[in-house]
Design an enzyme around this catalytic site. Structure first.
Site, short mmCIF file in Angstrom:
data_model
loop_
_atom_site.label_atom_id
_atom_site.label_comp_id
_atom_site.label_asym_id
_atom_site.label_seq_id
_atom_site.Cartn_x
_atom_site.Cartn_y
_atom_site.Cartn_z
N GLU A 273 1.13 -0.82 -0.03
CA GLU A 273 0.00 -0.21 -0.14
C GLU A 273 1.15 1.56 -0.05
OE1 GLU A 273 -2.17 -0.11 3.94
OE2 GLU A 273 -3.24 -1.77 3.30
N GLY A 275 1.90 4.73 -0.38
CA GLY A 275 1.37 6.44 -1.02
C GLY A 275 2.56 6.90 -1.55
N ARG A 276 3.03 7.78 -0.67
CA ARG A 276 4.08 9.26 -0.73
C ARG A 276 5.00 8.47 -2.15
NH1 ARG A 276 5.62 12.26 4.25
NH2 ARG A 276 4.42 10.37 5.51
N ARG A 312 1.68 20.12 6.61
CA ARG A 312 3.38 18.94 6.78
C ARG A 312 3.48 20.38 8.20
NH1 ARG A 312 5.82 16.42 4.80
NH2 ARG A 312 5.86 15.16 5.77
N TYR A 316 3.52 18.42 11.23
CA TYR A 316 4.41 17.92 11.71
C TYR A 316 5.61 18.48 11.79
CZ TYR A 316 1.10 14.77 9.28
OH TYR A 316 0.46 14.80 9.08
N CYS A 342 -3.66 33.31 9.65
CA CYS A 342 -3.77 33.98 10.53
C CYS A 342 -3.36 33.12 11.92
CB CYS A 342 -4.70 34.85 11.00
SG CYS A 342 -5.18 36.53 9.90
N GLU A 343 -2.28 32.17 11.57
CA GLU A 343 -2.23 31.57 12.76
C GLU A 343 -0.29 31.78 12.55
OE1 GLU A 343 -2.84 28.70 14.43
OE2 GLU A 343 -5.21 28.87 13.35
N TYR A 370 0.16 14.30 0.40
CA TYR A 370 -0.41 14.46 1.64
C TYR A 370 -0.36 16.72 1.36
CZ TYR A 370 0.48 10.35 2.86
OH TYR A 370 -0.04 8.10 3.23
N1 LLP Z 1 -2.14 1.85 4.44
C1 LLP Z 1 -2.48 2.48 5.55
C2 LLP Z 1 -2.96 1.95 6.43
C3 LLP Z 1 -1.86 3.66 5.93
O1 LLP Z 1 -2.40 4.38 7.04
C4 LLP Z 1 -1.00 4.94 5.45
C5 LLP Z 1 -0.60 6.15 5.58
C6 LLP Z 1 -0.61 4.10 3.84
C7 LLP Z 1 -0.75 2.65 3.39
C8 LLP Z 1 0.30 5.02 2.74
O2 LLP Z 1 1.94 4.97 3.82
P1 LLP Z 1 2.97 5.80 2.50
O3 LLP Z 1 3.39 4.91 1.98
O4 LLP Z 1 2.43 7.13 2.61
O5 LLP Z 1 4.21 6.19 4.14
N2 LLP Z 1 0.06 12.36 6.57
C9 LLP Z 1 1.06 12.39 7.10
C10 LLP Z 1 1.03 10.63 6.71
C11 LLP Z 1 0.11 9.81 7.02
C12 LLP Z 1 0.19 8.54 6.81
C13 LLP Z 1 -1.19 7.87 7.36
N3 LLP Z 1 -1.32 7.15 6.63
C14 LLP Z 1 2.06 12.63 5.89
O6 LLP Z 1 2.00 13.82 5.76
O7 LLP Z 1 3.96 12.26 6.32
#
Ligand code: LLP
Length: 414
Positions: A273, A275-276, A312, A316, A342-343, A370
């Site tokens: 899975e 994403g990033r 982000r 973070y 305004c923060e 993200y």
């Molecule tokens: N699978 C599940 C169940 C997840 O909760 C996530 C991300 C992924 C896969 C994908 O993860 P990745 O490969 O993208 O690391 N907003 C945060 C990141 C939150 C990730 C949440 N879950 C940021 O901007 O760093």
């Protein structure tokens, strides 16, 4: 491949000058590179060539229809976490049979819709969720394919907000409780046990936590199999980190080699899975300097993008590279790159050494993941436009919001 590079002293996306995109479409806007997304997917996918596997892009990273569609065209599957993401995936042409449904709080309505469409698997996170799904599937005369997301209690060594595989996190089922839950599921009439799932966190730059977690999952697979509960797949989640600054992160080939070794001779399909890593470095946030406000303590460059566009840094304390689109050659100063919200938390970057003038364009790098997905309308700011560059062509894939749209669903009292 670097999709964003200087050509004749000006930053370009593939073959298109970012300045020309800003002139045509305005700022702030997100610019993505089709080639970069496709290459990231192919690199990861090819690393597992020869092993049965399915890459399910975690749509939460960036769910723009055009991006989801590009990945669907390459045969990518999708990891969704809401009915909204399910609807988007379908609208973008995703194959339901390549969708896995993650998340700790699926509603009955979301479960029902996913069952009707025939998704690949529900990744369940609690005993109650199992009972709910069994009931919902029963009421529809269906059998729901399931896996349990186990929490291996492994420290992914990442920001605490994006750590998910420690026992204090809300995610998954304690690995020690999984066996009894699998037994329970195996006896239920409206679920079919298919796999096991885990996701220990995000922006993980070391291989060890992935391997430690995966070995725990493989051990559980073997124990289940000894009990006659044979799983078809193991979903290892996402979490591979990207380079924002100078991080050494995990090469897909190293990750694949390690996972292949742990898999050994087991005949399990591998699911992932990511994403990033598929989209993060394939996008930039393009913004214009509105005002320069030099001060005795600090110099502020106020730009037209803000924390509502890219949360982000505020949330973070994340670091994003900031590049001048057309760098000047004068003496640089140290700038705080801040937005109009305004923060005091509204900053995009601290202490950047740049030679800036009002009206200059800046590109905030690594903004493909993200960023737009976490954007908001805070301060009644319309959300930015999104563009995909494909070679020499630029496609507008999301129109900038109009201010009127922001309150179109609001009503006055009589
Ligand atoms: N699978 C599940 C169940 C997840 O909760 C996530 C991300 C992924 C896969 C994908 O993860 P990745 O490969 O993208 O690391 N907003 C945060 C990141 C939150 C990730 C949440 N879950 C940021 O901007 O760093």
């Amino acid at each position: 491949m670097t999709a964003f590079d200087y050509r004749d002293g000006e930053l370009a996306a593939e073959g298109v000058a970012l300045a020309s995109i800003a002139a045509r479409h305005g700022t702030p806007c997100f610019v993505y590179s089709r080639a970069a997304i496709e290459e990231a997917f192919r690199t990861f996918d090819h690393a597992f060539a020869g092993v049965p596997h399915m890459v399910c892009y975690a749509m939460k990273a960036n769910s723009n229809l055009a991006i989801v569609n590009l990945l669907a065209r390459l045969g990518c599957g999708f990891d969704i976490v809401s009915g909204g993401e399910l609807a988007r995936a379908i609208a973008a042409g995703a194959d339901p049979a390549r969708i896995v449904f993650s998340g700790v709080g699926k509603t009955d309505a979301e479960m029902a819709r996913a069952l009707e469409l025939g998704i690949c698997c529900f990744n369940l996170e609690s005993a109650s969720e199992l009972e709910h799904l069994n009931r919902v599937a029963g009421s529809l005369g269906k059998r729901a394919p399931i896996s349990f997301r186990v929490n291996p209690d492994v420290d992914p060594k990442t920001h605490r907000y994006i750590s998910t595989g420690l026992k204090e996190n809300k995610f998954g089922i304690a690995i020690g409780d999984a066996l009894s839950l699998y037994r329970r599921a195996a006896g239920l009439p409206h679920v079919a046990v298919r796999g096991i799932d885990m996701h220990i966190g995000s922006q993980i730059t070391a291989l060890e936590p992935h391997c430690e977690a995966a070995s725990k999952a493989f051990e559980l697979v073997d124990r289940l199999s000894a009990e006659g509960i044979a799983l078809e797949h193991i979903d290892l989640g996402g979490g591979i980190g990207i380079r924002y600054r100078d991080e050494e992160t995990i090469a897909p080939t190293d990750y694949a080699a390690a996972i292949r070794a742990l898999l050994g001779e087991r005949s399990l399909k591998l699911l992932f899975e990511p994403g990033r890593m598929l989209v993060g470095n394939a996008g930039v946030l393009l913004t214009r300097v509105l005002y320069l406000k030099p001060g005795a303590e600090r110099n502020f460059a106020i730009v037209d993008a803000a924390m509502n566009d890219l949360l982000r840094p505020a949330l973070y304390d994340a670091w994003h590279e900031v590049c001048a689109v057309a760098p000047r050659s004068g003496p640089p100063a140290v700038w705080q790159i801040v937005g109009p919200v305004c923060e005091s938390a509204d900053f995009l970057a601290h202490d950047r050494v740049l030679d800036l003038a009002e009206g200059d364009l800046l590109a905030i790098l690594s903004a493909g993941a993200y960023a737009m997905a976490m954007s908001s309308n805070y301060n009644s700011r319309p959300r930015a436009a999104e563009l995909v560059v494909d070679g020499k062509t630029t496609h507008l894939v999301r129109l900038r919001e109009a201010v009127e749209e922001l309150f179109a669903h609001e009503n006055l009292l009589p």
